[in-house]
Scaffold this active site. Structure first.
Site, mmCIF file in Angstrom:
data_model
loop_
_atom_site.group_PDB
_atom_site.id
_atom_site.type_symbol
_atom_site.label_atom_id
_atom_site.label_comp_id
_atom_site.label_asym_id
_atom_site.label_seq_id
_atom_site.Cartn_x
_atom_site.Cartn_y
_atom_site.Cartn_z
ATOM 1 N N THR A 157 36.337 -10.089 -2.365
ATOM 2 C CA THR A 157 35.314 -11.123 -2.490
ATOM 3 C C THR A 157 36.115 -12.392 -2.553
ATOM 4 O OG1 THR A 157 33.680 -9.772 -3.642
ATOM 5 C CG2 THR A 157 33.893 -12.000 -4.443
ATOM 6 N N VAL A 186 22.393 -5.345 -4.055
ATOM 7 C CA VAL A 186 22.895 -6.617 -4.573
ATOM 8 C C VAL A 186 23.970 -6.292 -5.602
ATOM 9 C CG1 VAL A 186 22.300 -8.673 -5.909
ATOM 10 C CG2 VAL A 186 20.745 -7.858 -4.138
ATOM 11 N N THR A 208 36.129 -10.197 -9.077
ATOM 12 C CA THR A 208 36.078 -9.403 -7.846
ATOM 13 C C THR A 208 36.397 -7.948 -8.175
ATOM 14 O OG1 THR A 208 37.230 -8.980 -5.755
ATOM 15 C CG2 THR A 208 38.465 -10.201 -7.390
ATOM 16 N N GLY A 211 31.803 -3.582 -7.886
ATOM 17 C CA GLY A 211 30.648 -4.325 -8.392
ATOM 18 C C GLY A 211 29.839 -3.572 -9.437
HETATM 19 N N1 ASP Z 1 32.454 -7.268 -6.278
HETATM 20 C C1 ASP Z 1 32.019 -7.192 -4.912
HETATM 21 C C2 ASP Z 1 30.773 -6.368 -4.823
HETATM 22 O O1 ASP Z 1 30.682 -5.344 -5.468
HETATM 23 C C3 ASP Z 1 33.031 -6.621 -3.979
HETATM 24 C C4 ASP Z 1 34.466 -6.970 -4.230
HETATM 25 O O2 ASP Z 1 34.764 -7.898 -4.958
HETATM 26 O O3 ASP Z 1 35.330 -6.289 -3.656
HETATM 27 O O4 ASP Z 1 29.900 -6.718 -4.080
#
Ligand code: ASP
Length: 288
Positions: A157, A186, A208, A211
């Site tokens: 992210t 989401v 990040t 999620g």
């Molecule tokens: N945190 C983000 C999500 O779950 C993905 C990521 O940061 O790799 O959408």
């Protein structure tokens, strides 16, 4: 107060040959945010600018270059929060928007709600005069190939945190989410407290990683809470990542600033790119 900006390009498993370009992208994003601060922009303006830069960069999983969901489509989440105003804006599962973080900013400025999703968010974008883009414009050849190859590694992210000259703090986060996620999913990056948090009394965080784990431990708010009692952001970042690993059973990373302009970053994923800039650094520094 001395301004500072920190930027991350996501924590996860990235192909080794991409690592240098990711560091360079973060460096340039930190510079974009820093310039905004120098022009008199607020911490919120700076984090929006840095994140928009990374959304436009095709290598990062946000805006153009986002991963594809199981249906082969891009659906993105983004959020930002200003600590001084103690106000936030966010969008979830949006399509056909070049810069979801700028849409989140419009939700913020509108002030009526904090989170808009899917068609409602897209309609709000149109109504507020934002030009959309075609679905194809967001899809890079690289992401299409990964989708076709059914590769399921997560790419991260993007996010930023900043302190401005008035001591204001802000955080912003944007993502294409998880590779081959279900349509309509989401994630934490749209959720205030999970992916993004800022409190003018303490500091700001952008997160990040996994999620679903991040949402369970409400990681960004957990990290900002750990700043109380004058704890250094570096210690708070490490403790927050330990909570993610131990209680959340997840992998990820975090960037953190406190209201004094001190910085922290930590991750328990194989890779995370971060850059930082303030007056004394003179140029963006990579936080390896
Ligand atoms: N945190 C983000 C999500 O779950 C993905 C990521 O940061 O790799 O959408």
């Amino acid at each position: 107060m001395k301004p500072v900006i920190v930027v991350h390009g996501g924590a996860g498993r990235v192909p080794e040959e991409d690592e240098e370009e990711r560091w360079e992208g973060c460096r340039r994003a930190a510079l974009a945010g820093w310039r905004r601060l120098l022009q008199g922009g607020s911490a919120l303006d700076a984090v929006e600018e840095a994140v928009a830069f990374l959304e436009d960069h095709p290598l990062f999983n946000a805006g153009r270059g986002s991963v594809l969901n199981v249906a082969g489509e891009v659906e993105m989440d983004a959020s930002l929060m200003d600590g001084k105003q103690f106000q936030a804006g966010a969008v979830g599962a949006v399509r056909n928007i070049r810069n979801p973080i700028r849409l989140a900013r419009r939700v913020f400025e509108d002030g009526k709600h904090i989170l808009l999703v899917a068609e409602g968010a897209e309609r709000f974008a149109r109504d507020s005069g934002m030009t959309g883009c075609s679905a194809e414009e967001l899809v890079t050849e690289r992401q299409r190939a990964r989708w076709e190859a059914m590769k399921d590694t997560n790419l991260g992210t993007v996010g930023a945190v900043a302190v401005d000259g008035t001591g204001g703090v802000a955080a912003a986060t944007s993502t294409g989410g998880l590779h081959r996620k279900r349509p309509g999913r989401v994630g934490d990056s749209a959720l205030i407290g999970a992916g993004t948090y800022a409190d003018g009394l303490w500091g700001a965080a952008s997160v990040t990683g996994d999620g679903e784990a991040i949402m369970r431990v409400v990681l960004a708010k957990t990290a900002v809470d750990l700043l109380t009692g004058d704890r250094h952001p570096q210690d708070a970042a490490r403790l927050a990542v330990a909570v993610l690993g131990e209680r959340g059973q997840g992998e990820g990373g975090i960037i953190l600033v406190d209201c004094k302009g001190r910085v922290g970053h930590a991750h328990n994923a194989p890779f995370m790119s971060c850059a930082f800039m303030d007056e004394t650094s003179g140029a963006p520094l990579l936080l390896r």
